[in-house]
Write an enzyme that holds these catalytic residues in place. Structure first.
Site, PDB file in Angstrom:
ATOM      1  CG  HIS A  31      -3.391 -16.981  11.582  1.00  8.70           C
ATOM      2  ND1 HIS A  31      -4.124 -15.936  11.079  1.00  8.70           N
ATOM      3  CD2 HIS A  31      -3.814 -17.151  12.862  1.00  8.70           C
ATOM      4  CE1 HIS A  31      -4.972 -15.511  11.998  1.00  8.70           C
ATOM      5  NE2 HIS A  31      -4.791 -16.221  13.096  1.00  8.70           N
ATOM      6  N   GLY A  33      -4.139 -14.308   8.661  1.00  6.85           N
ATOM      7  CA  GLY A  33      -5.006 -13.227   9.156  1.00  6.85           C
ATOM      8  C   GLY A  33      -4.170 -12.096   9.724  1.00  6.85           C
ATOM      9  CG  HIS A  34      -1.884 -12.727  13.253  1.00  5.11           C
ATOM     10  ND1 HIS A  34      -1.968 -14.087  13.375  1.00  5.11           N
ATOM     11  CD2 HIS A  34      -2.433 -12.207  14.375  1.00  5.11           C
ATOM     12  CE1 HIS A  34      -2.527 -14.385  14.547  1.00  5.11           C
ATOM     13  NE2 HIS A  34      -2.836 -13.271  15.169  1.00  5.11           N
ATOM     14  N   GLY A 144      -8.535  -6.974  13.494  1.00 10.00           N
ATOM     15  CA  GLY A 144      -9.300  -7.843  12.602  1.00 10.00           C
ATOM     16  C   GLY A 144     -10.783  -7.849  12.911  1.00 10.00           C
ATOM     17  CE  LYS A 146     -11.290 -15.932  14.579  1.00 15.39           C
ATOM     18  NZ  LYS A 146     -10.454 -15.638  15.726  1.00 15.39           N
ATOM     19  CD  GLN A 150      -9.279  -8.157  20.189  1.00 13.21           C
ATOM     20  OE1 GLN A 150      -9.045  -8.915  21.112  1.00 13.21           O
ATOM     21  NE2 GLN A 150      -8.639  -8.241  19.031  1.00 13.21           N
ATOM     22  CB  SER A 182      -8.469 -19.124  14.918  1.00 10.52           C
ATOM     23  OG  SER A 182      -8.144 -19.283  16.286  1.00 10.52           O
ATOM     24  CB  SER A 183      -3.398 -18.629  17.118  1.00 13.35           C
ATOM     25  OG  SER A 183      -3.139 -17.337  16.611  1.00 13.35           O
ATOM     26  NE  ARG A 184      -7.838 -19.910  22.043  1.00 14.88           N
ATOM     27  CZ  ARG A 184      -7.895 -18.600  22.332  1.00 14.88           C
ATOM     28  NH1 ARG A 184      -8.421 -17.755  21.471  1.00 14.88           N
ATOM     29  NH2 ARG A 184      -7.419 -18.136  23.471  1.00 14.88           N
TER      30      ARG A 184
HETATM   31  P1  AMP Z   1      -4.608 -12.349  18.168  1.00 18.38           P
HETATM   32  O1  AMP Z   1      -3.133 -12.608  18.009  1.00 18.38           O
HETATM   33  O2  AMP Z   1      -5.440 -13.577  18.046  1.00 18.38           O
HETATM   34  O3  AMP Z   1      -4.938 -11.495  19.343  1.00 18.38           O
HETATM   35  O4  AMP Z   1      -5.007 -11.481  16.911  1.00 18.38           O
HETATM   36  C1  AMP Z   1      -4.330 -10.290  16.616  1.00 18.38           C
HETATM   37  C2  AMP Z   1      -5.114  -9.526  15.604  1.00 18.38           C
HETATM   38  O5  AMP Z   1      -5.294 -10.322  14.425  1.00 18.38           O
HETATM   39  C3  AMP Z   1      -6.507  -9.153  16.091  1.00 18.38           C
HETATM   40  O6  AMP Z   1      -6.793  -7.828  15.666  1.00 18.38           O
HETATM   41  C4  AMP Z   1      -7.381 -10.157  15.393  1.00 18.38           C
HETATM   42  O7  AMP Z   1      -8.694  -9.692  15.167  1.00 18.38           O
HETATM   43  C5  AMP Z   1      -6.655 -10.323  14.082  1.00 18.38           C
HETATM   44  N1  AMP Z   1      -7.030 -11.596  13.446  1.00 18.38           N
HETATM   45  C6  AMP Z   1      -6.992 -12.827  14.006  1.00 18.38           C
HETATM   46  N2  AMP Z   1      -7.465 -13.746  13.143  1.00 18.38           N
HETATM   47  C7  AMP Z   1      -7.803 -13.076  12.013  1.00 18.38           C
HETATM   48  C8  AMP Z   1      -8.360 -13.460  10.748  1.00 18.38           C
HETATM   49  N3  AMP Z   1      -8.654 -14.732  10.466  1.00 18.38           N
HETATM   50  N4  AMP Z   1      -8.570 -12.499   9.832  1.00 18.38           N
HETATM   51  C9  AMP Z   1      -8.276 -11.195  10.097  1.00 18.38           C
HETATM   52  N5  AMP Z   1      -7.754 -10.766  11.269  1.00 18.38           N
HETATM   53  C10 AMP Z   1      -7.525 -11.695  12.211  1.00 18.38           C
END
Ligand code: AMP
Length: 279
Positions: A31, A33-34, A144, A146, A150, A182-184
């Site tokens: 999304h 964010g990524h 991120g 977010k 982590q 969020s992907s969720r």
């Molecule tokens: P994930 O695929 O959920 O593990 O996320 C991969 C990376 O994207 C991680 O570093 C997350 O912190 C970051 N991330 C996920 N959601 C957001 C967001 N809304 N804004 C900024 N970074 C994000």
């Protein structure tokens, strides 16, 4: 954009990449964010590697690994459009070959909050990120804000284990209702999506109190809890105000100039996390 599935091919490709080399680890289900992480990496790095690996070990037994909303073709398209040079997308047995036993133990910072609610989660994250770092050998790694805990675990791992990788934080991207992307979110029904607005609203209640001079963690946390309690579809997992470096409860009201408010909530069956800096 090249897609690589093995560590040996990744190492071979890495030799000829223009530096500095940045990595953006993701689980997929991409999304905006990524995309912000990939754009930030693209703006600074000579080469950008994104990883696409739905890491099974960081999901608990009753969590959503099986239905996680990752769509490989769509995710690759998002990465291509963001200017990624190489996607490292290994199969599970490339990252966890038979007989694999070593793990990275984050210590106290991995034991609280997400680590407490999701036993083994932070150890699994640290371990897979270490493997991804060793596979891609980046100079820079984008994470991120977010996922604040982590981010801190990865920052400390890079420091303590002497990876020599600069961990670069990227601010949280939110939607028009201030919901941290969020992907969720794809799990949420429309009423649940509206209910989820309380997450950010609750953090703002703590920030308003902070800006008004309140420094007592119990008072700030109780303000967050009150807002969450006003939404019938929301169930609080935790609401805390911590020291942003140690993630320990912030204790000395007089001395601190900043703190971090963190929250985890379930809306229906979807678990959401968010955080906001105070000060
Ligand atoms: P994930 O695929 O959920 O593990 O996320 C991969 C990376 O994207 C991680 O570093 C997350 O912190 C970051 N991330 C996920 N959601 C957001 C967001 N809304 N804004 C900024 N970074 C994000």
């Amino acid at each position: 954009m090249r897609v690589i599935e093995t560590v040996s091919e990744m190492h071979a490709a890495r030799v000829n990449m223009a530096g500095p080399v940045a990595v953006v680890p993701t689980l997929g289900g991409l999304h905006a964010g990524h995309e912000a992480l990939m754009h930030a990496a693209r703006a600074r790095a000579g080469s950008v590697i994104a990883t696409l690996f739905l890491n099974p070990t960081q999901f608990g037994q009753n969590e959503d690994l099986a239905e996680y909303p990752a769509d490989r073709e769509r995710d690759l398209e998002v990465m291509r459009n963001a200017g990624v040079d190489i996607v490292f997308a290994p199969p599970v047995d490339e990252m966890y070959p038979e007989g694999d036993t070593f793990v990275v133990e984050p210590g106290p910072i991995g034991a609280v909050l997400e680590g407490e609610d999701r036993p083994g989660h932070m150890r699994a994250v640290a371990t897979v990120v270490a493997k991804l770092f060793n596979a891609t050998r980046p100079d820079l790694a984008y994470f991120g804000e977010k996922d604040a805990q982590q981010l801190e675990v990865v920052r400390r791992m890079s420091r303590d284990l002497r990876f020599g990788i600069e961990v670069v934080p990227v601010p949280t991207v939110r939607d028009e209702r201030n919901l941290a992307l969020s992907s969720r979110h794809s799990y949420l029904t429309e009423p649940e999506r509206s209910a989820a607005e309380v997450v950010y609203a609750s953090l703002c209640a703590a920030r308003d109190l902070w800006d008004g001079g309140q420094r007592s963690a119990p008072e700030l946390e109780s303000a967050i809890r009150d807002v969450i309690a006003s939404e019938r579809l929301a169930t609080l997992c935790y609401a805390v105000v911590v020291d942003p470096e140690t993630f320990e409860p912030h204790k000395e009201p007089g001395a601190v100039s900043h703190a971090l408010a963190l929250i985890a909530v379930t809306i229906g069956s979807t678990r959401l996390i968010d955080n906001l800096r105070l000060g």
